[in-house]
Write a protein that holds these residues in place. Sequence first.
Motif, short mmCIF file in Angstrom:
data_model
loop_
_atom_site.label_atom_id
_atom_site.label_comp_id
_atom_site.label_asym_id
_atom_site.label_seq_id
_atom_site.Cartn_x
_atom_site.Cartn_y
_atom_site.Cartn_z
N ALA A 131 40.26 43.00 47.95
CA ALA A 131 40.29 42.33 46.65
C ALA A 131 41.45 42.86 45.81
CB ALA A 131 38.96 42.53 45.91
N THR A 132 41.72 44.15 45.89
CA THR A 132 42.83 44.75 45.16
C THR A 132 44.16 44.20 45.67
OG1 THR A 132 41.54 46.75 44.73
CG2 THR A 132 43.94 46.93 44.51
N GLU A 133 44.30 44.08 46.99
CA GLU A 133 45.51 43.50 47.57
C GLU A 133 45.69 42.07 47.09
OE1 GLU A 133 45.23 43.83 51.82
OE2 GLU A 133 44.99 46.01 51.73
N MET A 134 44.60 41.31 47.02
CA MET A 134 44.65 39.93 46.56
C MET A 134 45.19 39.85 45.13
SD MET A 134 41.49 37.24 46.01
CE MET A 134 40.66 38.26 44.82
N ILE A 135 44.64 40.68 44.25
CA ILE A 135 45.05 40.66 42.85
C ILE A 135 46.50 41.13 42.71
CG2 ILE A 135 44.60 41.60 40.54
CD1 ILE A 135 42.46 39.59 41.51
N ALA A 136 46.87 42.17 43.44
CA ALA A 136 48.24 42.69 43.37
C ALA A 136 49.25 41.64 43.83
CB ALA A 136 48.37 43.95 44.22
N SER A 137 48.92 40.94 44.89
CA SER A 137 49.82 39.90 45.41
C SER A 137 49.99 38.79 44.37
CB SER A 137 49.25 39.34 46.71
OG SER A 137 50.00 38.24 47.15
N TYR A 138 48.91 38.41 43.74
CA TYR A 138 48.97 37.36 42.71
C TYR A 138 49.80 37.82 41.51
CZ TYR A 138 47.61 34.39 38.84
OH TYR A 138 47.66 33.57 37.75
N LEU A 139 49.54 39.02 41.03
CA LEU A 139 50.28 39.53 39.87
C LEU A 139 51.78 39.63 40.17
CD1 LEU A 139 47.83 42.31 38.62
CD2 LEU A 139 48.34 40.15 37.47
N THR A 140 52.11 40.05 41.38
CA THR A 140 53.51 40.12 41.79
C THR A 140 54.15 38.74 41.77
OG1 THR A 140 53.08 42.09 43.12
CG2 THR A 140 55.09 40.86 43.63
N ALA A 141 53.42 37.75 42.27
CA ALA A 141 53.93 36.38 42.25
C ALA A 141 54.13 35.90 40.82
CB ALA A 141 52.97 35.45 43.00
N GLU A 142 53.19 36.24 39.94
CA GLU A 142 53.34 35.84 38.53
C GLU A 142 54.51 36.55 37.86
OE1 GLU A 142 52.22 33.29 37.38
OE2 GLU A 142 50.10 32.97 37.73
N GLN A 143 54.83 37.77 38.30
CA GLN A 143 56.03 38.44 37.79
C GLN A 143 57.28 37.64 38.16
OE1 GLN A 143 55.38 42.43 39.47
NE2 GLN A 143 55.47 43.24 37.38
N GLU A 144 57.29 37.12 39.38
CA GLU A 144 58.44 36.33 39.83
C GLU A 144 58.60 35.05 39.01
OE1 GLU A 144 57.92 35.86 44.05
OE2 GLU A 144 57.99 38.04 44.38
N TYR A 145 57.48 34.51 38.53
CA TYR A 145 57.53 33.33 37.67
C TYR A 145 57.82 33.69 36.21
CZ TYR A 145 55.84 30.08 41.24
OH TYR A 145 55.73 29.29 42.36
N GLY A 146 57.84 34.98 35.90
CA GLY A 146 58.09 35.41 34.53
C GLY A 146 56.87 35.33 33.64
N ARG A 147 55.70 35.12 34.22
CA ARG A 147 54.48 35.01 33.41
C ARG A 147 53.79 36.35 33.22
NH1 ARG A 147 51.20 29.75 34.24
NH2 ARG A 147 49.93 31.03 35.63
N ILE A 148 54.18 37.34 34.02
CA ILE A 148 53.75 38.73 33.85
C ILE A 148 55.03 39.54 33.70
CG2 ILE A 148 52.73 40.74 35.03
CD1 ILE A 148 50.54 38.92 34.16
#
Length: 198
Positions: A131-148
């Motif tokens: 679950a932690t890997e899932m959330i980390a992967s998502y947050l990293t993707a959102e960083q790439e979109y500039g939303r995080i």
Amino acid sequence: MPTGVAIRDVREQLFAAAERVLLRDGPSALTSRAVTTEAGCAKGVLHRHFADFDEFLAELVRNRIVRVRLQAHELWESAGTGGVTANLAGALTEVFGSVAVALVGLITSRDVLRARLRASTPSGVPLLSEATEMIASYLTAEQEYGRIAAEADVSVLAPTLVGAGHLIFADRHSGQPAEGDVARVVSTVIGPVVRWTP
């Protein structure tokens, strides 16, 4: 009917029965007899398909891990769409609104089970690690979109969200937390680093 199909059906029937016992009665009530009784089959059926009860439990957890990994892909694909808080709150609810909280209790209470799961989850607690890997992967993707925010420490945010999610869903007797409560926890954790909201 081909043997492979029959075995799969029996395995799924036993997994579903084990999950019902876990959700209703908790990890301490999960025995091979409780599972086979819940599944409506003879005790020997479980032992025909699994070397022993701990192997059955390990496969039960691995089955749930596969579901979390499928969910992780769906969450990652949602990056850049919808609201970050809503996406994360939905993901945590999907993980912990299921039998995962009870499975984590089972894993932490059975040394043999943890040892058998070490091959697939060498560190951390199985299910919580995925679950932690899932959330980390998502947050990293959102960083790439500039939303995080680019400077956000995903390696801290992800386990914080999973730990908080696990805690708010952990009381199986009081029912699931309200959707707004989950969103409020997520927003508190990630609010300072969110750079875009719908």
